[in-house]
Design a protein around this motif. Structure first.
Motif, PDB file in Angstrom:
ATOM      1  N   ALA A  77     -13.135  20.858 -23.317  1.00 29.90           N
ATOM      2  CA  ALA A  77     -14.432  20.433 -22.789  1.00 29.90           C
ATOM      3  C   ALA A  77     -14.266  19.774 -21.425  1.00 29.90           C
ATOM      4  O   ALA A  77     -15.241  19.593 -20.693  1.00 29.90           O
ATOM      5  N   ALA A  78     -13.039  19.406 -21.081  1.00 26.19           N
ATOM      6  CA  ALA A  78     -12.763  18.760 -19.798  1.00 26.19           C
ATOM      7  C   ALA A  78     -12.551  19.800 -18.702  1.00 26.19           C
ATOM      8  O   ALA A  78     -12.201  20.949 -18.968  1.00 26.19           O
ATOM      9  N   ASP A  79     -12.751  19.363 -17.469  1.00 26.53           N
ATOM     10  CA  ASP A  79     -12.495  20.227 -16.322  1.00 26.53           C
ATOM     11  C   ASP A  79     -11.003  20.325 -16.031  1.00 26.53           C
ATOM     12  O   ASP A  79     -10.529  21.330 -15.504  1.00 26.53           O
ATOM     13  N   GLU A  80     -10.276  19.267 -16.367  1.00 22.13           N
ATOM     14  CA  GLU A  80      -8.824  19.256 -16.216  1.00 22.13           C
ATOM     15  C   GLU A  80      -8.206  18.629 -17.460  1.00 22.13           C
ATOM     16  O   GLU A  80      -8.769  17.703 -18.042  1.00 22.13           O
ATOM     17  N   ILE A  81      -7.037  19.140 -17.840  1.00 24.62           N
ATOM     18  CA  ILE A  81      -6.344  18.635 -19.023  1.00 24.62           C
ATOM     19  C   ILE A  81      -4.949  18.173 -18.620  1.00 24.62           C
ATOM     20  O   ILE A  81      -4.221  18.894 -17.926  1.00 24.62           O
ATOM     21  N   PHE A  82      -4.593  16.974 -19.071  1.00 25.85           N
ATOM     22  CA  PHE A  82      -3.259  16.430 -18.849  1.00 25.85           C
ATOM     23  C   PHE A  82      -2.623  16.119 -20.202  1.00 25.85           C
ATOM     24  O   PHE A  82      -3.315  15.908 -21.196  1.00 25.85           O
ATOM     25  N   ALA A  83      -1.310  16.085 -20.223  1.00 21.82           N
ATOM     26  CA  ALA A  83      -0.598  15.782 -21.464  1.00 21.82           C
ATOM     27  C   ALA A  83       0.697  15.069 -21.141  1.00 21.82           C
ATOM     28  O   ALA A  83       1.234  15.186 -20.034  1.00 21.82           O
ATOM     29  N   HIS A  84       1.197  14.325 -22.109  1.00 16.50           N
ATOM     30  CA  HIS A  84       2.545  13.773 -22.005  1.00 16.50           C
ATOM     31  C   HIS A  84       3.519  14.915 -22.289  1.00 16.50           C
ATOM     32  O   HIS A  84       3.184  15.842 -23.037  1.00 16.50           O
ATOM     33  N   PRO A  85       4.702  14.903 -21.712  1.00 12.73           N
ATOM     34  CA  PRO A  85       5.658  15.988 -21.993  1.00 12.73           C
ATOM     35  C   PRO A  85       5.924  16.193 -23.481  1.00 12.73           C
ATOM     36  O   PRO A  85       6.212  17.311 -23.915  1.00 12.73           O
ATOM     37  N   THR A  86       5.815  15.118 -24.277  1.00 10.13           N
ATOM     38  CA  THR A  86       6.102  15.225 -25.709  1.00 10.13           C
ATOM     39  C   THR A  86       4.865  15.501 -26.557  1.00 10.13           C
ATOM     40  O   THR A  86       4.979  15.640 -27.783  1.00 10.13           O
ATOM     41  N   SER A  87       3.693  15.564 -25.950  1.00  6.08           N
ATOM     42  CA  SER A  87       2.472  15.850 -26.712  1.00  6.08           C
ATOM     43  C   SER A  87       2.579  17.221 -27.371  1.00  6.08           C
ATOM     44  O   SER A  87       3.258  18.120 -26.864  1.00  6.08           O
TER      45      SER A  87
ATOM     46  N   LEU B 226      -2.182  26.063 -20.474  1.00  4.71           N
ATOM     47  CA  LEU B 226      -3.068  25.383 -21.417  1.00  4.71           C
ATOM     48  C   LEU B 226      -3.388  23.969 -20.946  1.00  4.71           C
ATOM     49  O   LEU B 226      -4.389  23.375 -21.356  1.00  4.71           O
ATOM     50  N   VAL B 227      -2.524  23.429 -20.109  1.00  2.58           N
ATOM     51  CA  VAL B 227      -2.656  22.081 -19.572  1.00  2.58           C
ATOM     52  C   VAL B 227      -2.434  22.153 -18.066  1.00  2.58           C
ATOM     53  O   VAL B 227      -1.633  22.965 -17.587  1.00  2.58           O
ATOM     54  N   ASP B 228      -3.139  21.300 -17.312  1.00  5.12           N
ATOM     55  CA  ASP B 228      -3.044  21.345 -15.850  1.00  5.12           C
ATOM     56  C   ASP B 228      -1.889  20.535 -15.291  1.00  5.12           C
ATOM     57  O   ASP B 228      -1.378  20.844 -14.212  1.00  5.12           O
ATOM     58  N   GLY B 229      -1.500  19.474 -15.993  1.00  7.50           N
ATOM     59  CA  GLY B 229      -0.429  18.645 -15.461  1.00  7.50           C
ATOM     60  C   GLY B 229       0.074  17.664 -16.491  1.00  7.50           C
ATOM     61  O   GLY B 229      -0.524  17.486 -17.559  1.00  7.50           O
ATOM     62  N   LEU B 230       1.186  17.028 -16.171  1.00  5.06           N
ATOM     63  CA  LEU B 230       1.771  16.020 -17.047  1.00  5.06           C
ATOM     64  C   LEU B 230       1.383  14.634 -16.547  1.00  5.06           C
ATOM     65  O   LEU B 230       1.388  14.375 -15.345  1.00  5.06           O
ATOM     66  N   GLY B 231       1.057  13.765 -17.481  1.00  6.09           N
ATOM     67  CA  GLY B 231       0.692  12.411 -17.097  1.00  6.09           C
ATOM     68  C   GLY B 231      -0.171  11.761 -18.154  1.00  6.09           C
ATOM     69  O   GLY B 231      -0.717  12.434 -19.030  1.00  6.09           O
ATOM     70  N   THR B 232      -0.266  10.441 -18.071  1.00  7.18           N
ATOM     71  CA  THR B 232      -1.109   9.680 -18.985  1.00  7.18           C
ATOM     72  C   THR B 232      -2.305   9.125 -18.224  1.00  7.18           C
ATOM     73  O   THR B 232      -2.348   9.152 -16.990  1.00  7.18           O
ATOM     74  N   ALA B 233      -3.265   8.608 -18.965  1.00  9.83           N
ATOM     75  CA  ALA B 233      -4.582   8.324 -18.405  1.00  9.83           C
ATOM     76  C   ALA B 233      -4.568   7.359 -17.220  1.00  9.83           C
ATOM     77  O   ALA B 233      -5.036   7.705 -16.129  1.00  9.83           O
ATOM     78  N   ARG B 234      -4.062   6.165 -17.399  1.00  9.52           N
ATOM     79  CA  ARG B 234      -4.213   5.154 -16.349  1.00  9.52           C
ATOM     80  C   ARG B 234      -3.489   5.511 -15.048  1.00  9.52           C
ATOM     81  O   ARG B 234      -4.067   5.358 -13.965  1.00  9.52           O
ATOM     82  N   PRO B 235      -2.244   5.992 -15.096  1.00 11.44           N
ATOM     83  CA  PRO B 235      -1.610   6.383 -13.830  1.00 11.44           C
ATOM     84  C   PRO B 235      -2.343   7.520 -13.118  1.00 11.44           C
ATOM     85  O   PRO B 235      -2.539   7.470 -11.899  1.00 11.44           O
ATOM     86  N   VAL B 236      -2.747   8.540 -13.869  1.00 11.18           N
ATOM     87  CA  VAL B 236      -3.427   9.681 -13.251  1.00 11.18           C
ATOM     88  C   VAL B 236      -4.779   9.262 -12.690  1.00 11.18           C
ATOM     89  O   VAL B 236      -5.128   9.590 -11.547  1.00 11.18           O
ATOM     90  N   LEU B 237      -5.543   8.517 -13.475  1.00 12.00           N
ATOM     91  CA  LEU B 237      -6.861   8.085 -13.011  1.00 12.00           C
ATOM     92  C   LEU B 237      -6.748   7.111 -11.850  1.00 12.00           C
ATOM     93  O   LEU B 237      -7.566   7.132 -10.922  1.00 12.00           O
ATOM     94  N   GLY B 238      -5.735   6.241 -11.892  1.00 13.96           N
ATOM     95  CA  GLY B 238      -5.541   5.301 -10.799  1.00 13.96           C
ATOM     96  C   GLY B 238      -5.238   5.998  -9.491  1.00 13.96           C
ATOM     97  O   GLY B 238      -5.672   5.562  -8.417  1.00 13.96           O
ATOM     98  N   GLU B 239      -4.495   7.096  -9.562  1.00 10.22           N
ATOM     99  CA  GLU B 239      -4.180   7.860  -8.357  1.00 10.22           C
ATOM    100  C   GLU B 239      -5.369   8.695  -7.901  1.00 10.22           C
ATOM    101  O   GLU B 239      -5.642   8.807  -6.706  1.00 10.22           O
ATOM    102  N   ARG B 240      -6.086   9.276  -8.863  1.00  5.07           N
ATOM    103  CA  ARG B 240      -7.216  10.143  -8.532  1.00  5.07           C
ATOM    104  C   ARG B 240      -8.434   9.346  -8.057  1.00  5.07           C
ATOM    105  O   ARG B 240      -9.158   9.779  -7.162  1.00  5.07           O
ATOM    106  N   PHE B 241      -8.655   8.190  -8.677  1.00  4.22           N
ATOM    107  CA  PHE B 241      -9.819   7.362  -8.340  1.00  4.22           C
ATOM    108  C   PHE B 241      -9.338   5.937  -8.036  1.00  4.22           C
ATOM    109  O   PHE B 241      -9.557   5.014  -8.827  1.00  4.22           O
ATOM    110  N   PRO B 242      -8.677   5.732  -6.901  1.00  3.88           N
ATOM    111  CA  PRO B 242      -8.035   4.439  -6.619  1.00  3.88           C
ATOM    112  C   PRO B 242      -9.001   3.265  -6.518  1.00  3.88           C
ATOM    113  O   PRO B 242      -8.599   2.121  -6.758  1.00  3.88           O
ATOM    114  N   ASP B 243     -10.247   3.519  -6.162  1.00  8.94           N
ATOM    115  CA  ASP B 243     -11.211   2.427  -6.008  1.00  8.94           C
ATOM    116  C   ASP B 243     -12.046   2.196  -7.260  1.00  8.94           C
ATOM    117  O   ASP B 243     -12.891   1.299  -7.286  1.00  8.94           O
ATOM    118  N   ALA B 244     -11.831   3.006  -8.279  1.00  4.51           N
ATOM    119  CA  ALA B 244     -12.695   2.946  -9.461  1.00  4.51           C
ATOM    120  C   ALA B 244     -12.212   1.917 -10.468  1.00  4.51           C
ATOM    121  O   ALA B 244     -11.030   1.576 -10.542  1.00  4.51           O
TER     122      ALA B 244
END
Length: 293
Positions: free
Chosen positions: A119-129, A225-243
């Motif tokens: 349902a998301a536009d982009e999907i991320f996962a941990h390498p071990t997910s 099946l997944v767009d990239g590796l990463g967890t929520a806070r680091p990815v979101l912090g980089e993508r939306f630094p002012d949010a």
């Protein structure tokens, strides 16, 4: 004039300007954790369904300065219908608000859990997910031999030749198995269409993605099946630094919030609901156990 800033959790529950702590954009973080089923489940917030997540999703998409919504998905799957209903609701709200949705697969986003992630536009996962399991499964028990052993007679009366399909207390019929497999094929095709419609040309050509196989997050990236590796806070912090990252949580039942709902054991009574709860808990546990969790 002094500005009163509200805590994140309180702000996320309030509409409009009351729910905004500052002029910063907001990224709402919604946790989708549990088995996907229409039943409420023996443990509060241990399941996902359209009713259970409706208010949470509404609050997540409510802020005026909403920049994005993040889905933290941790689910071994469950009901195809509930998976589709929740995913459709997410897409509807995203289109209405005009914001991107990012999914983050945690321990497992398999079967219906991956349906939700799509349902998301982009999907991320941990390498071990554990990601994938794009298939359909049905399971049960054949108890006809057991009741015969104990001299129990099964008495079943129906109007309609198909009303007793796959009755566990009757011998299995080949025509019933064929009917079930046809039903599974139809659901499987719908699942595939959903994944293709959401992932498009990001899917790896030639890969057998729809066999029901499960992959690690690292392999899922290679397969598209997944767009990239990463967890929520680091990815979101980089993508939306002012949010401002705002967790949006579901509410506990009123009695539980007031501390007025003691466990059944405290009353010294075992109700039918308690027995059913144990059964449901066992089924939920079995779904997680399929992925070693």
């Amino acid at each position: 004039m002094d500005v009163i800033r509200l805590p994140d959790r309180l702000a996320s529950r309030l509409p409009g300007r009351l729910g905004e702590r500052s002029e910063r954009p907001v990224v709402s973080m919604v946790r989708l954790h549990g088995v996907i089923t229409a039943t409420t489940g023996p443990v509060p917030r241990s399941v996902i369904n359209s009713v259970a997540v409706e208010k949470t999703l509404e609050r997540a998409f409510a802020p005026e300065r909403l920049a994005a919504v993040a889905l933290l998905v941790n689910s071994p799957g469950g009901s195809p219908t509930q998976s589709a209903l929740v995913a459709d609701r997410i897409r509807g709200l995203a289109a209405e608000k005009g914001v991107p949705v990012l999914a983050f697969c945690e321990d497992v986003a398999a079967s219906g859990g991956y349906w939700l992630a799509c349902a998301a536009d982009e999907i991320f996962a941990h390498p071990t997910s554990l990601v994938g399991s794009i298939g359909v499964i049905s399971q049960g028990f054949g108890l006809d031999g057991l009741i015969e052993r104990f001299g129990v007679q099964r008495r079943l009366y129906t109007a309609g030749t198909s009303k007793s399909r796959l009755d566990p207390f009757l011998p299995e019929k080949q025509e019933d198995v064929e009917w079930l497999r046809d039903l599974q094929d139809q659901l499987h095709e719908m699942f595939q269409q959903w994944v293709v419609s959401r992932r498009g040309d990001r899917l790896h050509e030639g890969a057998e993605l729809f066999t029901g196989e499960v992959w690690t997050g690292a392999r899922a990236v290679e397969l598209g099946l997944v767009d990239g590796l990463g967890t929520a806070r680091p990815v979101l912090g980089e993508r939306f630094p002012d949010a401002e990252l705002v967790p949006v949580e579901g509410r506990k039942p009123l009695l539980a919030r007031l501390g007025l709902a003691p466990p059944a054991a405290a009353t010294g009574l075992i109700s039918t609901d308690a027995v059913l709860g144990v059964t449901e808990a066992a089924e939920i546990r079995a779904l997680w156990a399929r992925y070693g969790l």
